[in-house]
Design an enzyme around this catalytic site. Structure first.
Site, PDB file in Angstrom:
ATOM      1  N   ASP A 130       0.321  58.228  20.713  1.00  0.00           N
ATOM      2  CA  ASP A 130      -0.019  59.084  19.581  1.00  0.00           C
ATOM      3  C   ASP A 130       0.197  60.520  20.051  1.00  0.00           C
ATOM      4  OD1 ASP A 130      -1.128  59.914  17.098  1.00  0.00           O
ATOM      5  OD2 ASP A 130      -3.057  60.202  18.070  1.00  0.00           O
ATOM      6  N   ASP A 176      -1.368  63.922  18.415  1.00  0.00           N
ATOM      7  CA  ASP A 176      -2.534  64.800  18.327  1.00  0.00           C
ATOM      8  C   ASP A 176      -3.752  64.144  18.974  1.00  0.00           C
ATOM      9  OD1 ASP A 176      -1.467  67.041  16.732  1.00  0.00           O
ATOM     10  OD2 ASP A 176      -1.130  65.474  15.250  1.00  0.00           O
TER      11      ASP A 176
END
Length: 225
Positions: A11, A13
């Protein structure tokens, strides 16, 4: 170099970039102009979800009159500027990306952010060169917690999902990766450390990622299901 049997999908953020506070502040300021107080605790429920679903839920919970397209334009502009300027890295992010690249481990990004953000964020942070593939939230029909984005990321790398390790920090992302059949490394943060998220391994930052996990060794196993 021998072909690696495991790939790692990150991922973005909260995993590679310490950018969740930037997203929260952008939303908080917009809602403040709408007369809505938006405490940090309320933001937790939206971690890892799409902007559309976030706004729909906010409009159900608060007396908001701003149309979505106006909110989206303002929010996108504010966050894009911050990404291009270079969002802070999670400790160990660059070092781990370089280490995996040097070891011949295929790595990718699967982010709920849309394409222009993903490209700007990775470029602004100096990380773009490390990732073989990236998949953005606007390139799938259903965002996290649907497994679609992780399945798409694995397909781009040419790996079966069960041969991938996802690195996540948010509830929706953990659920997405697990539904895709991947093992999960959870990166704890100030925003998520109080949440009870099932994962195969947990770390405080990416300096604690162990390459032994690529061979299926389950040290530091936490809450696996």
């Amino acid at each position: 170099m021998a072909q690696q049997s495991t790939a790692v999908i990150f991922d973005m953020d909260g995993v590679l970039l310490d950018s969740e506070p930037l997203h929260y502040e952008a939303v908080r300021l917009i809602l403040e102009e709408q007369g809505v107080e938006f405490p940090l605790d309320d933001y937790f429920r939206y971690l890892g979800t799409t902007l559309t679903s976030t706004w729909d839920d906010l409009c159900e919970r608060y007396p908001i009159t701003m149309p979505f397209d106006q909110f989206e334009a303002r929010y996108n502009s504010d966050v894009l500027d911050q990404y291009l300027a270079g969002a802070p890295l999670i400790r160990g992010a660059r070092e781990l990306a370089a280490q995996l690249q040097d070891a011949g481990v295929p790595i990718a990004v699967a982010s709920s952010s849309h394409r222009v953000w993903v490209d700007a964020a990775l470029s602004g942070a100096g990380l773009a060169e490390y990732f073989e593939q990236t998949t953005a939230g606007d390139e799938v029909a259903m965002g996290k917690p649907s497994p679609e984005i992780y399945l798409r990321a694995a397909e781009k790398l040419g790996f079966d999902p069960e041969d991938c390790i996802a690195v996540e920090d948010a509830p929706a992302g953990v659920e997405s990766a697990r539904a895709a059949g991947m093992k999960v490394v959870l990166v704890r943060s100030e925003l998520t450390k109080h949440l009870d998220l099932a994962s195969d391994w947990q770390v405080d930052d990416l300096t604690q990622f162990e390459l032994t996990w690529l061979s299926g060794q389950s040290t530091n196993l936490v809450g696996a299901v």
